[in-house]
Structure formats: C-alpha cells, structure tokens
Enzyme design. Structure first.
Site, PDB file in Angstrom:
ATOM      1  N   ALA A  33      18.327 -20.765 -43.586  1.00 26.13           N
ATOM      2  CA  ALA A  33      19.273 -21.792 -43.104  1.00 26.13           C
ATOM      3  C   ALA A  33      19.175 -21.832 -41.579  1.00 26.13           C
ATOM      4  CB  ALA A  33      20.701 -21.526 -43.583  1.00 26.13           C
ATOM      5  N   LEU A  34      17.959 -22.013 -41.109  1.00 22.87           N
ATOM      6  CA  LEU A  34      17.642 -21.817 -39.693  1.00 22.87           C
ATOM      7  C   LEU A  34      18.290 -22.875 -38.808  1.00 22.87           C
ATOM      8  CD1 LEU A  34      13.851 -20.870 -39.991  1.00 22.87           C
ATOM      9  CD2 LEU A  34      15.862 -19.365 -40.025  1.00 22.87           C
ATOM     10  N   HIS A  38      18.221 -19.211 -34.358  1.00 21.22           N
ATOM     11  CA  HIS A  38      17.022 -18.583 -34.910  1.00 21.22           C
ATOM     12  C   HIS A  38      15.772 -19.025 -34.136  1.00 21.22           C
ATOM     13  CE1 HIS A  38      19.633 -18.765 -38.675  1.00 21.22           C
ATOM     14  NE2 HIS A  38      19.370 -17.483 -38.582  1.00 21.22           N
ATOM     15  N   LYS A 150      24.152 -12.325 -31.147  1.00 16.26           N
ATOM     16  CA  LYS A 150      25.226 -12.878 -31.987  1.00 16.26           C
ATOM     17  C   LYS A 150      25.769 -11.820 -32.943  1.00 16.26           C
ATOM     18  CE  LYS A 150      27.542 -15.800 -34.655  1.00 16.26           C
ATOM     19  NZ  LYS A 150      27.475 -15.186 -35.940  1.00 16.26           N
ATOM     20  N   LEU A 185      26.206 -20.605 -32.685  1.00 16.58           N
ATOM     21  CA  LEU A 185      25.530 -21.181 -33.857  1.00 16.58           C
ATOM     22  C   LEU A 185      25.450 -20.112 -34.946  1.00 16.58           C
ATOM     23  CD1 LEU A 185      22.592 -23.116 -32.141  1.00 16.58           C
ATOM     24  CD2 LEU A 185      24.864 -23.962 -32.797  1.00 16.58           C
ATOM     25  N   ARG A 188      26.646 -19.827 -41.263  1.00 20.21           N
ATOM     26  CA  ARG A 188      27.943 -19.936 -41.950  1.00 20.21           C
ATOM     27  C   ARG A 188      28.811 -21.061 -41.396  1.00 20.21           C
ATOM     28  NH1 ARG A 188      27.270 -13.957 -42.614  1.00 20.21           N
ATOM     29  NH2 ARG A 188      27.222 -13.614 -44.857  1.00 20.21           N
TER      30      ARG A 188
HETATM   31  P1  AMP Z   1      20.764 -14.409 -39.952  1.00 20.38           P
HETATM   32  O1  AMP Z   1      19.840 -15.413 -40.548  1.00 20.38           O
HETATM   33  O2  AMP Z   1      22.147 -14.908 -39.744  1.00 20.38           O
HETATM   34  O3  AMP Z   1      20.684 -13.067 -40.620  1.00 20.38           O
HETATM   35  O4  AMP Z   1      20.222 -14.173 -38.480  1.00 20.38           O
HETATM   36  C1  AMP Z   1      18.888 -13.813 -38.250  1.00 20.38           C
HETATM   37  C2  AMP Z   1      18.722 -13.414 -36.804  1.00 20.38           C
HETATM   38  O5  AMP Z   1      19.094 -14.510 -35.982  1.00 20.38           O
HETATM   39  C3  AMP Z   1      19.636 -12.248 -36.413  1.00 20.38           C
HETATM   40  O6  AMP Z   1      18.938 -11.405 -35.511  1.00 20.38           O
HETATM   41  C4  AMP Z   1      20.782 -12.939 -35.749  1.00 20.38           C
HETATM   42  O7  AMP Z   1      21.462 -12.140 -34.815  1.00 20.38           O
HETATM   43  C5  AMP Z   1      20.065 -14.085 -35.064  1.00 20.38           C
HETATM   44  N1  AMP Z   1      21.007 -15.169 -34.753  1.00 20.38           N
HETATM   45  C6  AMP Z   1      21.879 -15.767 -35.591  1.00 20.38           C
HETATM   46  N2  AMP Z   1      22.618 -16.685 -34.928  1.00 20.38           N
HETATM   47  C7  AMP Z   1      22.213 -16.649 -33.645  1.00 20.38           C
HETATM   48  C8  AMP Z   1      22.594 -17.345 -32.456  1.00 20.38           C
HETATM   49  N3  AMP Z   1      23.560 -18.261 -32.453  1.00 20.38           N
HETATM   50  N4  AMP Z   1      21.946 -17.050 -31.303  1.00 20.38           N
HETATM   51  C9  AMP Z   1      20.958 -16.111 -31.276  1.00 20.38           C
HETATM   52  N5  AMP Z   1      20.557 -15.410 -32.360  1.00 20.38           N
HETATM   53  C10 AMP Z   1      21.174 -15.679 -33.530  1.00 20.38           C
END
Ligand code: AMP
Length: 283
Positions: A33-34, A38, A150, A185, A188
């Site tokens: 759900a990029l 990401h 984040k 961002l 969720r």
């Molecule tokens: P997730 O898909 O939520 O598990 O996130 C994957 C990676 O993206 C993790 O290292 C998160 O910390 C990073 N991430 C998620 N949201 C953000 C954001 N708004 N800014 C920077 N990195 C993010």
C-alpha cells in the site's frame, strides 16, 4: 523490475545482480500500500546502492489478535507500477507459506528498547517485526537497509538487533514524509473518513506545539498532559501514550540533557495512528 515470489528465484536474481558489475544491494522492507513515504525510502536507497530490492509482505506475526491484519490494504499491482517507475530492481513479494514454512518455530526477541510504548500496547509485535526483518536480511543479504523514522521504535529495535547479532548490514533511518497539512503519511490513513482525516491534523499540530514548549524549557509533565488533552479534544481516544523518551534508549525522560523524542499513539475512530518528533537537547 523483477517480481519474485520464491526464495530460490530470489537467490538466483540476486546472484546475477551482484556479479553483473556494481554489486551494492539496498533493501527496503514494506507491507505494501505504498505511498510517498515508502518512495522516499526507495529514493534514499538508490543513493546508497547499485540495486534496490523492495519487499512487500503483510507479516501476520506482527499483528495482534484484534488488529487489522485482514483489513490491511493490499494493492500489489499499483505498488509494482510505482516501484518500476522509481527504478527498483526486484520486488520481493513472498507468500505467507514461503515465509513461514510448515513447522516454523523460531523467533527473535529483542529486549530493552522493545519494552515501552508500542511494545507495552502491542504484545509480541516487535518479536514479529524482528523475526521477519532478520529473515529478510538473510534472504536478500543487503549491504544497506532503510527504515522510516515514522516507526521510530521499530528503527531502534532493528538497530539493536543488527548490532547485537553482528548482522553485516548498515541500518539507515529516513525522515518522516508528511502530507502538506503535517499528517505523517501512512498506509493506515486510508481507513480515515473524510471527517477523521480533517481532524487527524491535530495530532502533529499538538505534537509540534509540545516540542516548541519543551525546547523553550517548559516543565515536561505539564506539556505532555496538555498535548494529550488537545489530541483528545480533536476526537482521538483512547490515547495510548504521549511520551517524552531518550532518543536512543527510548526510556522515559523529563529533562532534555540529551536529544529526546516525543512519541504519540492514539486511536481516531477505528484507526490507530502513531507519530514522533525530535526534541533538541537544551544542555
Ligand atoms: P510499512 O509498509 O508501514 O511497514 O512501512 C515500511 C517502511 O516505510 C517502514 O520502514 C516505515 O517506517 C516506512 N514509512 C512508513 N511511512 C513513512 C513515512 N510517512 N515517511 C517515511 N517512512 C515511512
């Protein structure tokens, strides 16, 4: 970009990349759900390596029994298009069965930094995170791996694990990407109604106000209580924590002798949001 779903094919593809001139590999682990947060990790990865591997795996073991595993957004085709456009070399998207073969019985437990904050509210969460990230490191063998600030505590947990287990990978933290109004961002955020999305901005706004007051020398307990009240007034509840913690150990602090972090987790309707900000040392 190659879309790969099994470990044997991954190893083969990585071997070819490594031997095909310029062998530095970066890994960006995600749950898909990029969004632009990401993508900022992917861009930072490109600056540090010759080839970028992005994993998409919604890891069941890091979700609690009453959490949103089934509802978690899944949009692989759209994600793949974004990654292709950004120049990722491999999209590593294994199935649950590939990641957790029958009889799977091993878990990585990181102590200390996992105890407070998210660890206290999501039992077992960081065991799931550490185990899957360790597996991803072993599967991909990256020179560098990038994680978002984040998820600040997650970044601290991964750093601890890599150091404690002598994992030969550089861990790089990337600043939080935010919407124009300041909301961090997050995949969720898609759960938020229009009205909730409008009110969600109070979370980073209350936190920024608290950071300014803390850095101006105001007494921490009062500032934290007022930040919590402002967040609750915007319709958040329950607020799991509004905490000032040491930036490295994540232990609670009330003075700014060292760099600190303000961390919040709170529910808005059915969506649980987390955010965090740096707080400068005043010494
Ligand atoms: P997730 O898909 O939520 O598990 O996130 C994957 C990676 O993206 C993790 O290292 C998160 O910390 C990073 N991430 C998620 N949201 C953000 C954001 N708004 N800014 C920077 N990195 C993010």
């Amino acid at each position: 970009m190659q879309l790969i779903r099994d470990i044997a094919s991954l190893r083969e593809a990585l071997f070819t990349l490594r031997t095909g001139g310029g062998g530095r590999i970066a890994l960006v682990p995600t749950m898909g759900a990029l969004h632009q947060g990401h993508m900022s990790l992917v861009r930072a990865a490109k600056e540090r390596a010759d080839h970028v591997v992005v994993s998409i795996f919604v890891n069941p073991t890091q979700f609690g029994p009453n959490e949103d595993l089934d509802a978690y957004p899944r949009q692989e085709a759209q994600d793949a298009a974004l990654l292709e456009a950004e120049g990722a070399a491999i999209l590593w998207a294994p199935s649950v069965a590939e990641m957790y073969p029958a009889g799977f019985a091993t878990s990585i437990g990181v102590g200390g930094v996992t105890a407070p904050l998210e660890g206290a509210h999501r039992p077992g969460h960081f065991d799931g995170v550490a185990t899957i990230v360790c597996k991803l490191f072993n599967q991909v063998g990256p020179d560098v791996a990038l994680f978002g600030e984040k998820d600040y505590q997650q970044l601290a947990v991964i750093r601890r694990m890599a150091r404690d287990l002598d994992l030969p990978v550089d861990i790089v933290g990337v600043p939080t990407a935010r919407a124009e109004d300041g909301l961090a961002l997050s995949s969720r955020n898609a759960y938020l109604s229009v009205d909730e999305r409008r009110r969600a901005v109070e979370l980073p706004a209350a936190m920024r106000e608290a950071v300014a007051r803390l850095e101006a020398g105001e007494e921490a307990n009062g500032v934290l209580a007022e930040a919590r009240a402002r967040i609750e007034k915007a319709g958040f509840g329950p607020v799991d924590y509004v905490e000032l913690a040491d930036a490295i150990s994540l232990e609670p602090v009330r003075t700014l002798a060292h760099p600190a972090r303000l961390l919040v987790a709170a529910r808005l309707g059915k969506t649980r949001l987390i955010d965090n900000f740096h707080v400068k040392s005043t010494k």
